[in-house]
Design a protein around this motif. Structure first.
Motif, short mmCIF file in Angstrom:
data_model
loop_
_atom_site.label_atom_id
_atom_site.label_comp_id
_atom_site.label_asym_id
_atom_site.label_seq_id
_atom_site.Cartn_x
_atom_site.Cartn_y
_atom_site.Cartn_z
N GLU A 64 19.86 124.30 83.83
CA GLU A 64 19.87 125.90 83.78
C GLU A 64 18.99 126.47 84.84
OE1 GLU A 64 18.59 127.38 79.23
OE2 GLU A 64 20.32 126.45 78.68
N LEU A 65 17.89 125.54 84.72
CA LEU A 65 16.85 125.80 85.66
C LEU A 65 17.66 125.60 87.49
CD1 LEU A 65 13.63 123.76 84.09
CD2 LEU A 65 13.93 126.49 84.46
N VAL A 108 10.57 130.09 79.04
CA VAL A 108 11.92 130.24 79.42
C VAL A 108 12.53 130.74 78.50
CG1 VAL A 108 14.18 128.77 80.15
CG2 VAL A 108 11.57 128.45 81.38
N GLU A 109 13.98 131.56 78.60
CA GLU A 109 14.96 131.17 77.43
C GLU A 109 15.92 130.58 77.13
OE1 GLU A 109 14.76 132.72 74.33
OE2 GLU A 109 12.62 133.83 74.80
N ARG A 137 8.32 122.85 72.66
CA ARG A 137 7.68 124.36 72.36
C ARG A 137 7.25 124.51 73.86
NH1 ARG A 137 4.31 122.66 68.39
NH2 ARG A 137 2.74 122.25 69.72
N GLU A 138 7.11 123.03 74.77
CA GLU A 138 6.70 123.09 76.28
C GLU A 138 7.44 122.14 76.49
OE1 GLU A 138 2.80 122.78 77.08
OE2 GLU A 138 2.67 120.90 77.42
N VAL A 139 7.34 121.99 77.48
CA VAL A 139 7.92 121.51 78.55
C VAL A 139 7.45 120.73 80.10
CG1 VAL A 139 10.51 120.40 79.41
CG2 VAL A 139 10.60 121.25 76.95
N ALA A 140 7.79 120.01 80.39
CA ALA A 140 6.65 119.64 81.48
C ALA A 140 7.81 118.65 82.48
CB ALA A 140 5.05 119.00 81.48
N MET A 158 16.15 129.79 71.75
CA MET A 158 14.81 128.92 71.91
C MET A 158 13.72 129.79 73.42
SD MET A 158 14.04 125.27 71.98
CE MET A 158 16.08 125.11 71.90
N ALA A 159 12.32 130.03 72.92
CA ALA A 159 11.39 129.61 73.78
C ALA A 159 10.76 128.96 74.18
CB ALA A 159 10.84 131.22 74.24
#
Length: 83
Positions: free
Chosen positions: A35-36, A22-23, A72-75, A1-2
């Motif tokens: 992953e990051l 990010v995928e 959809r978004e991670v902060a 997912m993106a």
């Protein structure tokens, strides 16, 4: 997912960008951090101490074990103080 990943305050300084697309195959916010970390030294520095960070998924404050399904978004940001 993106996902759109946003970085605030000193995280942005270490990572070098305010946001990125990010995928990922991560199941949770914590898995995304793992992953990051593989992206390099700036990420390792930014995420060295998760106890000093907060995370939000789609603008809702969550814990690092929160699922990413449908997100959809991670902060990522440091704790905020008020006055």
């Amino acid at each position: 997912m993106a996902l759109d990943v946003l970085y605030f305050a000193w995280l942005r300084e270490h990572v070098g960008v305010p946001r990125e697309r990010v995928e990922t195959d991560a199941a949770t916010a914590g898995d995304l951090v793992k992953e990051l970390l593989a992206k390099g030294e700036g990420y390792e520095t930014a995420f060295a101490d998760l106890t000093s960070l907060r995370v939000a998924i789609d603008q809702e404050l969550v814990e690092f074990d929160a699922p990413l399904a449908g997100a959809r978004e991670v902060a990522f940001f440091p704790p905020m103080t008020g006055g």
